[in-house]
Write a protein that holds these residues in place. Structure first.
Motif, PDB file in Angstrom:
ATOM      1  N   GLN A  47       9.971  -4.349   1.293  1.00 22.69           N
ATOM      2  CA  GLN A  47       8.702  -4.477   2.011  1.00 22.69           C
ATOM      3  C   GLN A  47       7.575  -5.029   1.138  1.00 22.69           C
ATOM      4  N   LEU A  48       7.814  -5.133  -0.172  1.00 23.74           N
ATOM      5  CA  LEU A  48       6.803  -5.693  -1.064  1.00 23.74           C
ATOM      6  C   LEU A  48       6.977  -7.200  -1.238  1.00 23.74           C
ATOM      7  N   VAL A  49       8.121  -7.720  -0.794  1.00 20.37           N
ATOM      8  CA  VAL A  49       8.355  -9.168  -0.868  1.00 20.37           C
ATOM      9  C   VAL A  49       7.314  -9.879  -0.001  1.00 20.37           C
ATOM     10  N   GLY A  50       6.693 -10.905  -0.567  1.00 21.07           N
ATOM     11  CA  GLY A  50       5.693 -11.676   0.160  1.00 21.07           C
ATOM     12  C   GLY A  50       4.267 -11.278  -0.147  1.00 21.07           C
ATOM     13  N   LEU A  51       4.069 -10.114  -0.783  1.00 23.93           N
ATOM     14  CA  LEU A  51       2.708  -9.717  -1.157  1.00 23.93           C
ATOM     15  C   LEU A  51       2.219 -10.564  -2.328  1.00 23.93           C
ATOM     16  N   LYS A  52       0.912 -10.735  -2.410  1.00 26.25           N
ATOM     17  CA  LYS A  52       0.308 -11.484  -3.505  1.00 26.25           C
ATOM     18  C   LYS A  52      -0.499 -10.550  -4.393  1.00 26.25           C
ATOM     19  N   PHE A  53      -0.860 -11.077  -5.550  1.00 26.76           N
ATOM     20  CA  PHE A  53      -1.686 -10.322  -6.500  1.00 26.76           C
ATOM     21  C   PHE A  53      -2.951  -9.800  -5.810  1.00 26.76           C
ATOM     22  N   GLY A  54      -3.226  -8.493  -5.986  1.00 27.61           N
ATOM     23  CA  GLY A  54      -4.428  -7.888  -5.430  1.00 27.61           C
ATOM     24  C   GLY A  54      -4.288  -7.372  -4.015  1.00 27.61           C
ATOM     25  N   GLU A  55      -3.170  -7.663  -3.338  1.00 26.02           N
ATOM     26  CA  GLU A  55      -2.995  -7.212  -1.963  1.00 26.02           C
ATOM     27  C   GLU A  55      -2.453  -5.783  -1.909  1.00 26.02           C
ATOM     28  N   SER A  56      -2.641  -5.150  -0.763  1.00 24.63           N
ATOM     29  CA  SER A  56      -2.176  -3.784  -0.544  1.00 24.63           C
ATOM     30  C   SER A  56      -1.347  -3.736   0.736  1.00 24.63           C
ATOM     31  N   LYS A  57      -0.516  -2.687   0.839  1.00 24.72           N
ATOM     32  CA  LYS A  57       0.308  -2.542   2.024  1.00 24.72           C
ATOM     33  C   LYS A  57       0.739  -1.095   2.190  1.00 24.72           C
ATOM     34  N   ASP A  58       0.858  -0.651   3.422  1.00 28.30           N
ATOM     35  CA  ASP A  58       1.444   0.651   3.734  1.00 28.30           C
ATOM     36  C   ASP A  58       2.944   0.448   3.941  1.00 28.30           C
ATOM     37  N   VAL A  59       3.734   1.045   3.068  1.00 24.55           N
ATOM     38  CA  VAL A  59       5.189   0.896   3.114  1.00 24.55           C
ATOM     39  C   VAL A  59       5.798   2.124   3.776  1.00 24.55           C
ATOM     40  N   GLN A  60       6.523   1.902   4.868  1.00 24.65           N
ATOM     41  CA  GLN A  60       7.144   3.004   5.602  1.00 24.65           C
ATOM     42  C   GLN A  60       8.614   3.126   5.213  1.00 24.65           C
ATOM     43  N   VAL A  61       9.023   4.335   4.797  1.00 22.93           N
ATOM     44  CA  VAL A  61      10.401   4.580   4.379  1.00 22.93           C
ATOM     45  C   VAL A  61      10.856   5.935   4.918  1.00 22.93           C
ATOM     46  N   THR A  62      12.142   6.153   4.849  1.00 25.24           N
ATOM     47  CA  THR A  62      12.729   7.449   5.176  1.00 25.24           C
ATOM     48  C   THR A  62      13.562   7.910   3.987  1.00 25.24           C
ATOM     49  N   PHE A  63      13.265   9.078   3.473  1.00 28.98           N
ATOM     50  CA  PHE A  63      14.033   9.606   2.352  1.00 28.98           C
ATOM     51  C   PHE A  63      15.482   9.854   2.783  1.00 28.98           C
ATOM     52  N   PRO A  64      16.456   9.538   1.922  1.00 29.52           N
ATOM     53  CA  PRO A  64      17.863   9.792   2.272  1.00 29.52           C
ATOM     54  C   PRO A  64      18.111  11.276   2.547  1.00 29.52           C
ATOM     55  N   GLU A  65      19.110  11.549   3.387  1.00 29.82           N
ATOM     56  CA  GLU A  65      19.445  12.932   3.719  1.00 29.82           C
ATOM     57  C   GLU A  65      19.906  13.707   2.496  1.00 29.82           C
ATOM     58  N   ASP A  66      20.509  12.999   1.521  1.00 27.70           N
ATOM     59  CA  ASP A  66      21.004  13.671   0.321  1.00 27.70           C
ATOM     60  C   ASP A  66      20.026  13.541  -0.853  1.00 27.70           C
ATOM     61  N   TYR A  67      18.760  13.295  -0.562  1.00 26.45           N
ATOM     62  CA  TYR A  67      17.755  13.149  -1.627  1.00 26.45           C
ATOM     63  C   TYR A  67      17.689  14.427  -2.452  1.00 26.45           C
ATOM     64  N   HIS A  68      17.508  14.260  -3.784  1.00 29.75           N
ATOM     65  CA  HIS A  68      17.606  15.417  -4.688  1.00 29.75           C
ATOM     66  C   HIS A  68      16.540  16.480  -4.418  1.00 29.75           C
ATOM     67  N   ALA A  69      15.378  16.078  -3.906  1.00 30.85           N
ATOM     68  CA  ALA A  69      14.336  17.060  -3.570  1.00 30.85           C
ATOM     69  C   ALA A  69      14.515  17.462  -2.108  1.00 30.85           C
ATOM     70  N   GLU A  70      14.984  18.675  -1.886  1.00 30.14           N
ATOM     71  CA  GLU A  70      15.331  19.111  -0.544  1.00 30.14           C
ATOM     72  C   GLU A  70      14.137  19.075   0.416  1.00 30.14           C
ATOM     73  N   ASP A  71      12.926  19.308  -0.117  1.00 30.32           N
ATOM     74  CA  ASP A  71      11.756  19.329   0.771  1.00 30.32           C
ATOM     75  C   ASP A  71      11.374  17.932   1.248  1.00 30.32           C
ATOM     76  N   LEU A  72      11.977  16.880   0.658  1.00 31.99           N
ATOM     77  CA  LEU A  72      11.690  15.505   1.087  1.00 31.99           C
ATOM     78  C   LEU A  72      12.875  14.864   1.816  1.00 31.99           C
ATOM     79  N   ALA A  73      14.071  15.430   1.644  1.00 33.27           N
ATOM     80  CA  ALA A  73      15.284  14.823   2.202  1.00 33.27           C
ATOM     81  C   ALA A  73      15.166  14.605   3.704  1.00 33.27           C
ATOM     82  N   GLY A  74      15.465  13.362   4.122  1.00 30.80           N
ATOM     83  CA  GLY A  74      15.484  13.025   5.539  1.00 30.80           C
ATOM     84  C   GLY A  74      14.131  12.817   6.185  1.00 30.80           C
TER      85      GLY A  74
END
Length: 357
Positions: free
Chosen positions: A115-142
């Motif tokens: 999602q950062l591909v195409g951004l230029k120097f100085g630009e900002s963006k809200d990146v939306q993701v989903t943590f994997p179900e097996d993420y090491h921090a259980e409070d963030l998983a999924g």
């Protein structure tokens, strides 16, 4: 392992009595350890492996130039500030400043870098993701999260030509042909080491399956303590304490012990088995063999022989026992039936092996 103590009441003028419960070495019978059949992948270094290694070197020695107008592409390195939010609330460990991130390295959560591909120097963006179900921090998983990202710098790589000049700059060789030959030799050496290590692991696993070895909880717990200490040393080398690691991952020592208990049991039982093999086969280690081992250690560590002797002579007994164990492993390997799979699909990959230049 540490004994367990039962203490009687202490009274003035009377003998002090206590009881100690000590774990002893288990009694067991060795199974049939000759003719163990194991199958391993066929290890082979190809021209493609050498090409891959050269590409890694090209990337490592690429010239960096800063982008000020052009958009970021896969392969570029971005310097970013970021902060993560779940349900519009910032979460611990989700912030970073001046963080270097190579797009395409897959070091962040899946979907973040693309999602950062195409951004230029100085630009900002809200990146939306989903943590994997097996993420090491259980409070963030999924969970779904939004990272507010600001691009503070973009650097792109200018790859070098693969020629004699490149070989002379990155190595001690005069030509690209010589560099390729050296890379292939190093890859073959590392590949052979990996082959020998895999044979050792497979033979030990097969041999252990032939033995019914009980392991006292106290001995397994002592092994877990050593594993936690070693893990703590590795974390410290990266500037992280065990407390910080457990905090960042939402874990604790109890969870660490629970996860690694099967591995600790395997290590303990394997050690008991190898000690018994060495004892029953009457393996011995001479002073000359110990001296030769000290010379090898000195060479590997880059130490002067006399200094190595000063440091290691006090450990001669430990070296002797360790070398007996090595002979027990060698006995298992020498008496095993080893089959190498030559199926192309199961050929071991070696292009990721690190070699010296």
């Amino acid at each position: 392992a540490q004994p367990e103590f039962d203490l009687d009441e202490i009274e003035d003028g009377k003998p002090f009595k206590f009881q100690a419960r000590v774990a002893v070495k288990p009694e067991f019978e060795l199974g049939n350890l000759e003719g163990l059949e194991i199958s391993i992948p066929y290890f082979q270094v190809t021209d493609q492996d050498v090409d891959n290694r050269l590409e890694e070197m090209r990337s490592r020695y690429a010239e960096l130039s800063e982008k000020t107008e052009e958009p970021a592409e896969i392969g570029d390195t971005l310097e970013i500030d970021f902060e993560g939010f779940i349900d519009e609330e910032a979460f611990p460990g989700g912030q970073g400043s001046d963080y270097p991130l190579e797009l395409g390295s897959n070091t962040f959560i899946p979907g973040f870098e693309e999602q950062l591909v195409g951004l230029k120097f100085g630009e900002s963006k809200d990146v939306q993701v989903t943590f994997p179900e097996d993420y090491h921090a259980e409070d963030l998983a999924g969970k779904e999260a939004i990272f507010k990202v600001e691009v503070k710098k973009i650097e792109t790589k200018k790859m070098r030509e693969l020629d004699d000049d490149f070989a002379q700059e990155v190595s001690s060789f005069d030509s690209l042909i010589e560099l390729r030959e050296d890379i292939k030799t190093n890859l073959e050496t590392m590949s052979d080491k990996r082959r020998q290590e895999l044979i050792k692991q497979e033979v030990l696993a097969q041999a252990l399956g032939q033995c019914d070895i009980p392991a006292a909880d106290a001995v397994v717990n002592a092994q877990l303590d050593r594993m936690l200490e070693q893990f703590g040393q590795r974390m410290a080398a990266q500037g992280l304490s065990l407390e910080q690691y457990f905090q960042f991952t939402g874990s604790n020592p109890e969870a660490f012990y629970s996860e690694l208990r099967p591995e600790a049991e395997r290590i303990v039982k394997t050690n008991f088995m190898l000690e018994k093999i060495a004892e029953e086969k009457g393996f011995t280690v001479t002073d000359e063999e110990i001296d030769k081992q000290i010379e090898t250690i000195a060479k590997d560590m880059g130490l002067e022989l006399e200094k190595a002797k000063e440091r290691l002579n006090v450990l001669r007994n430990e070296l002797q026992e360790s070398m007996k164990i090595d002979k027990a492993i060698e006995y298992l390997v020498d008496n095993a039936i080893i089959t190498e799979k030559k199926d192309e699909e199961k050929t071991e990959e070696v292009n990721e092996v690190e070699t010296g230049e």
